[in-house]
Design a protein around this motif. Structure first.
Motif, short mmCIF file in Angstrom:
data_model
loop_
_atom_site.label_atom_id
_atom_site.label_comp_id
_atom_site.label_asym_id
_atom_site.label_seq_id
_atom_site.Cartn_x
_atom_site.Cartn_y
_atom_site.Cartn_z
N GLU A 1 78.54 -14.27 3.90
CA GLU A 1 78.31 -15.66 4.28
C GLU A 1 76.98 -16.12 3.69
OE1 GLU A 1 76.43 -14.58 8.61
OE2 GLU A 1 78.58 -14.93 8.43
N LYS A 2 76.69 -17.37 3.82
CA LYS A 2 75.43 -17.90 3.28
C LYS A 2 74.28 -17.53 4.20
CE LYS A 2 77.35 -21.65 0.64
NZ LYS A 2 77.32 -23.06 0.31
N CYS A 3 73.14 -17.31 3.57
CA CYS A 3 71.92 -16.97 4.30
C CYS A 3 71.44 -18.22 5.04
CB CYS A 3 70.85 -16.47 3.33
SG CYS A 3 69.27 -16.10 4.11
N SER A 4 70.98 -18.05 6.25
CA SER A 4 70.51 -19.18 7.04
C SER A 4 69.17 -19.72 6.53
CB SER A 4 70.38 -18.78 8.51
OG SER A 4 69.45 -17.72 8.62
N LYS A 5 68.44 -18.90 5.77
CA LYS A 5 67.11 -19.32 5.30
C LYS A 5 67.19 -19.97 3.91
CE LYS A 5 62.47 -17.44 4.70
NZ LYS A 5 61.68 -16.21 4.69
N CYS A 6 67.88 -19.31 2.96
CA CYS A 6 67.86 -19.79 1.58
C CYS A 6 69.21 -20.30 1.08
CB CYS A 6 67.33 -18.71 0.66
SG CYS A 6 68.45 -17.30 0.54
N GLU A 7 70.23 -20.22 1.91
CA GLU A 7 71.57 -20.70 1.56
C GLU A 7 72.22 -19.90 0.42
OE1 GLU A 7 73.36 -23.02 3.26
OE2 GLU A 7 71.70 -23.17 4.66
N ASP A 8 71.66 -18.74 0.06
CA ASP A 8 72.28 -17.88 -0.94
C ASP A 8 73.27 -16.94 -0.22
OD1 ASP A 8 72.70 -17.07 -3.51
OD2 ASP A 8 71.12 -15.55 -3.49
N MET A 9 74.18 -16.35 -0.95
CA MET A 9 75.18 -15.49 -0.32
C MET A 9 74.55 -14.17 0.13
SD MET A 9 77.96 -17.10 -0.12
CE MET A 9 79.16 -15.88 0.28
N GLN A 10 74.98 -13.69 1.30
CA GLN A 10 74.56 -12.39 1.80
C GLN A 10 75.59 -11.34 1.41
OE1 GLN A 10 74.18 -13.22 6.01
NE2 GLN A 10 71.94 -13.25 5.79
N VAL A 11 75.10 -10.12 1.19
CA VAL A 11 75.96 -9.04 0.70
C VAL A 11 75.83 -7.85 1.64
CG1 VAL A 11 76.36 -7.47 -1.23
CG2 VAL A 11 75.63 -9.81 -1.66
N ILE A 12 76.93 -7.15 1.85
CA ILE A 12 76.87 -5.90 2.63
C ILE A 12 76.23 -4.85 1.74
CG2 ILE A 12 78.22 -4.07 3.69
CD1 ILE A 12 80.26 -6.15 4.50
N THR A 13 75.15 -4.25 2.23
CA THR A 13 74.43 -3.25 1.42
C THR A 13 74.62 -1.83 1.94
OG1 THR A 13 72.44 -3.63 2.71
CG2 THR A 13 72.68 -4.86 0.64
N ALA A 14 75.03 -1.68 3.18
CA ALA A 14 75.21 -0.32 3.70
C ALA A 14 76.20 -0.33 4.86
CB ALA A 14 73.88 0.26 4.17
N ILE A 15 76.97 0.71 4.95
CA ILE A 15 77.86 0.97 6.09
C ILE A 15 77.59 2.41 6.50
CG2 ILE A 15 80.23 1.16 6.89
CD1 ILE A 15 80.98 -0.91 4.74
N TYR A 16 77.20 2.61 7.75
CA TYR A 16 76.82 3.95 8.17
C TYR A 16 77.10 4.15 9.65
CZ TYR A 16 72.70 1.40 9.74
OH TYR A 16 71.88 0.50 10.35
N ARG A 17 77.14 5.42 10.01
CA ARG A 17 77.34 5.81 11.41
C ARG A 17 75.98 5.82 12.08
NH1 ARG A 17 76.76 10.65 13.92
NH2 ARG A 17 76.48 11.66 11.91
N GLU A 18 75.91 5.23 13.27
CA GLU A 18 74.66 5.23 14.01
C GLU A 18 74.34 6.66 14.45
OE1 GLU A 18 72.71 2.44 17.34
OE2 GLU A 18 74.57 3.38 17.92
N PRO A 19 73.16 7.16 14.14
CA PRO A 19 72.84 8.52 14.55
C PRO A 19 72.74 8.64 16.07
CG PRO A 19 70.95 7.47 13.47
CD PRO A 19 72.09 6.52 13.40
N THR A 20 73.19 9.76 16.58
CA THR A 20 73.12 9.99 18.02
C THR A 20 71.68 10.31 18.41
OG1 THR A 20 73.58 12.32 17.74
CG2 THR A 20 75.48 10.87 18.07
N ALA A 21 71.42 10.31 19.69
CA ALA A 21 70.07 10.62 20.18
C ALA A 21 69.67 12.03 19.77
CB ALA A 21 70.01 10.47 21.69
N LYS A 22 70.63 12.94 19.74
CA LYS A 22 70.35 14.32 19.35
C LYS A 22 69.95 14.40 17.89
CE LYS A 22 72.51 18.79 20.08
NZ LYS A 22 73.75 19.46 20.47
N GLU A 23 70.63 13.61 17.04
CA GLU A 23 70.29 13.61 15.61
C GLU A 23 68.94 12.95 15.37
OE1 GLU A 23 74.79 13.46 13.76
OE2 GLU A 23 73.71 11.59 14.12
N LYS A 24 68.62 11.91 16.19
CA LYS A 24 67.32 11.26 16.05
C LYS A 24 66.20 12.22 16.40
CE LYS A 24 68.91 6.56 16.93
NZ LYS A 24 68.93 5.45 17.89
N GLU A 25 66.43 13.09 17.39
CA GLU A 25 65.42 14.08 17.78
C GLU A 25 65.15 15.06 16.64
OE1 GLU A 25 63.58 14.81 20.60
OE2 GLU A 25 64.11 12.81 21.33
#
Length: 142
Positions: free
Chosen positions: A111-135
């Motif tokens: 979709e368009k950026c709310s600030k500059c009206e340029d198109m936004q792009v998906i740059t990453a898709i990832y699994r949220e690390p669990t609390a154990k992995e964050k530790e």
């Protein structure tokens, strides 16, 4: 795949134990049947009572273990990991993160950026690390 099988295998009831429970259940039913048959053939109460007692006790124990094993497997809970999508404006570099939606892929224009009206792009898709992995990722204190 091997790690998942090992981690879930620890909580799983072994096939050998389940086979022993079912064999015990079948033998208890046979003992009850033989006890009843012995009563009608010989008319003695002693053999009949012993076989009935053995049969009912074995049936109760195997039924108890079957119920416990079902209860144990019902308590197993598999949580689906949370998948996140990072959306970034190429022009002004504003990053936002939202939950993954079906059809998302990297470099997809959203979709368009709310600030500059340029198109936004998906740059990453990832699994949220669990609390154990964050530790684990935290550096050790010196």
């Amino acid at each position: 795949m091997t790690n998942q099988a090992n981690s879930t295998g620890a909580n799983k009831i072994s096939t050998l134990v389940m086979a022993a429970i079912y064999i015990t259940l079948i033998l208890s039913i046979v003992a009850i049947g033989v006890g009843i048959a012995a009563f009608y053939e010989t008319g003695t109460y002693e053999v009949t009572l012993y076989l009935l007692a053995i049969g009912f006790i074995a049936m109760a124990l195997s039924g108890y273990y079957l119920l416990q094993s079902r209860k144990h497997t019902a308590n197993l809970k598999i949580e689906a990991p949370k998948i996140l999508t990072t959306i970034e404006c190429v022009k002004c570099s504003i990053k936002t993160t939202r939950d993954f939606q079906r059809g998302d892929y990297v470099y997809k224009e959203i979709e368009k950026c709310s600030k500059c009206e340029d198109m936004q792009v998906i740059t990453a898709i990832y699994r949220e690390p669990t609390a154990k992995e964050k530790e684990k990722e935290k550096p050790a204190a010196v």
